[in-house]
Design a protein around this motif. Structure first.
Motif, short mmCIF file in Angstrom:
data_model
loop_
_atom_site.label_atom_id
_atom_site.label_comp_id
_atom_site.label_asym_id
_atom_site.label_seq_id
_atom_site.Cartn_x
_atom_site.Cartn_y
_atom_site.Cartn_z
N TYR A 222 8.57 -4.04 -9.86
CA TYR A 222 9.46 -4.45 -8.78
C TYR A 222 9.43 -5.98 -8.72
O TYR A 222 8.39 -6.60 -8.81
N ARG A 223 10.60 -6.58 -8.56
CA ARG A 223 10.69 -8.03 -8.49
C ARG A 223 11.82 -8.41 -7.54
O ARG A 223 12.90 -7.83 -7.58
N ASN A 224 11.56 -9.38 -6.68
CA ASN A 224 12.62 -10.00 -5.89
C ASN A 224 12.38 -11.51 -5.93
O ASN A 224 11.57 -11.99 -6.72
N ALA A 225 13.03 -12.25 -5.09
CA ALA A 225 12.94 -13.72 -5.14
C ALA A 225 11.52 -14.24 -4.95
O ALA A 225 11.14 -15.25 -5.54
N SER A 226 10.71 -13.56 -4.13
CA SER A 226 9.38 -14.09 -3.84
C SER A 226 8.23 -13.21 -4.32
O SER A 226 7.09 -13.67 -4.35
N ASP A 227 8.49 -11.96 -4.66
CA ASP A 227 7.41 -11.03 -5.02
C ASP A 227 7.66 -10.38 -6.37
O ASP A 227 8.80 -10.17 -6.76
N GLU A 228 6.56 -10.01 -7.03
CA GLU A 228 6.64 -9.26 -8.27
C GLU A 228 5.45 -8.32 -8.34
O GLU A 228 4.31 -8.75 -8.16
N LEU A 229 5.70 -7.03 -8.57
CA LEU A 229 4.66 -6.02 -8.67
C LEU A 229 4.83 -5.24 -9.96
O LEU A 229 5.94 -5.03 -10.43
N HIS A 230 3.71 -4.80 -10.51
CA HIS A 230 3.74 -3.93 -11.68
C HIS A 230 2.59 -2.94 -11.54
O HIS A 230 1.44 -3.33 -11.43
N PHE A 231 2.91 -1.63 -11.52
CA PHE A 231 1.91 -0.58 -11.47
C PHE A 231 1.97 0.19 -12.78
O PHE A 231 3.04 0.43 -13.31
N SER A 232 0.80 0.60 -13.27
CA SER A 232 0.76 1.37 -14.51
C SER A 232 -0.36 2.40 -14.44
O SER A 232 -1.46 2.09 -14.00
N LYS A 233 -0.08 3.61 -14.90
CA LYS A 233 -1.09 4.67 -15.01
C LYS A 233 -1.54 4.84 -16.46
O LYS A 233 -2.32 5.72 -16.76
N ASN A 234 -1.02 4.00 -17.33
CA ASN A 234 -1.37 4.09 -18.73
C ASN A 234 -2.81 3.65 -18.92
O ASN A 234 -3.27 2.72 -18.27
N THR A 235 -3.54 4.28 -19.84
CA THR A 235 -4.94 3.96 -20.05
C THR A 235 -5.14 2.80 -21.00
O THR A 235 -6.17 2.16 -20.97
N LYS B 94 0.83 -1.21 0.00
CA LYS B 94 0.00 0.00 0.00
C LYS B 94 0.86 1.26 0.00
O LYS B 94 0.54 2.24 -0.67
N GLU B 95 1.95 1.25 0.74
CA GLU B 95 2.86 2.39 0.78
C GLU B 95 3.48 2.63 -0.61
O GLU B 95 3.56 3.76 -1.08
N LEU B 96 3.91 1.54 -1.27
CA LEU B 96 4.46 1.66 -2.63
C LEU B 96 3.41 2.22 -3.59
O LEU B 96 3.71 3.08 -4.43
N MET B 97 2.16 1.75 -3.46
CA MET B 97 1.09 2.23 -4.33
C MET B 97 0.85 3.72 -4.12
O MET B 97 0.67 4.48 -5.07
N ALA B 98 0.86 4.16 -2.87
CA ALA B 98 0.64 5.58 -2.57
C ALA B 98 1.77 6.43 -3.14
O ALA B 98 1.52 7.50 -3.71
N GLN B 99 3.01 5.97 -2.98
CA GLN B 99 4.13 6.72 -3.51
C GLN B 99 4.08 6.77 -5.04
O GLN B 99 4.37 7.80 -5.66
N PHE B 100 3.73 5.66 -5.67
CA PHE B 100 3.61 5.62 -7.12
C PHE B 100 2.50 6.55 -7.59
O PHE B 100 2.66 7.29 -8.56
N ASP B 101 1.36 6.53 -6.90
CA ASP B 101 0.23 7.35 -7.28
C ASP B 101 0.57 8.84 -7.23
O ASP B 101 0.15 9.62 -8.08
N SER B 102 1.36 9.26 -6.25
CA SER B 102 1.70 10.68 -6.12
C SER B 102 2.91 11.07 -6.97
O SER B 102 3.24 12.25 -7.07
N SER B 103 3.56 10.12 -7.60
CA SER B 103 4.73 10.43 -8.43
C SER B 103 4.32 10.73 -9.86
O SER B 103 3.17 10.56 -10.24
N SER B 104 5.28 11.17 -10.67
CA SER B 104 5.02 11.44 -12.09
C SER B 104 5.32 10.21 -12.96
O SER B 104 5.21 10.29 -14.17
#
Length: 155
Positions: free
Chosen positions: A23-36, A7-17
């Protein structure tokens, strides 16, 4: 990675440009996109080039025929517009084999479900803001809707 970190990463991403973040590590993988557009829909349409030819000026004739002007006489249904509260996919029925929640001419009560918008695998009901009669349904089943798009008109 726990839910509060995500949630913290999502909030920081949302407020960024940034438009995309992965993001990927040994056990997790995340992808956020603001593209329509989804990645498969990013095809570039070819641009059609039309050669321009100069137009020669002709003197205006005093006895010329009257010019017809086309007027847009599009009729807009009466009633208040119910707009989409979020971006997602609109579903007019609770299931593919079930009837639509509402259709034109139906009487609705305040709080009655008009349709569902799916966003991030969550089904969000869109309630009627007031009692009235449905005068227009402005979306198709499974149509992608943007925030603020007109969904239904209620008189």
């Amino acid at each position: 990675m726990n839910i509060s970190e995500i949630k913290e990463l999502m909030a920081q991403f949302d407020s960024s440009s940034l438009r995309e973040f992965s993001y990927r590590n040994a056990s997790d993988e995340l992808h956020f996109s603001k593209n329509t557009l989804a990645p498969a829909e990013k095809a570039v349409e070819p641009i059609l080039e039309v050669p321009l030819t100069p137009i020669e000026a002709q003197p205006a004739s005093v006895n010329s025929a009257p010019v017809e002007v086309e007027v847009n006489t599009e009729v807009v249904a009466e009633g208040d517009l119910v707009e989409s509260p979020l971006v997602g996919v609109a579903y007019l029925a609770p299931a593919p084999d079930k009837p639509n929640f509402v259709s034109v001419g139906d009487t609705v009560k305040k709080g009655q479900t008009l349709l569902i918008i799916e966003a991030m695998k969550v089904m969000n009901e869109v309630p009627a803001p007031k009692d009235g009669v449905v005068t227009e349904v402005l979306v198709e089943n499974e149509e992608v809707v943007e925030f603020g798009k007109g969904l239904v008109r209620i008189k």
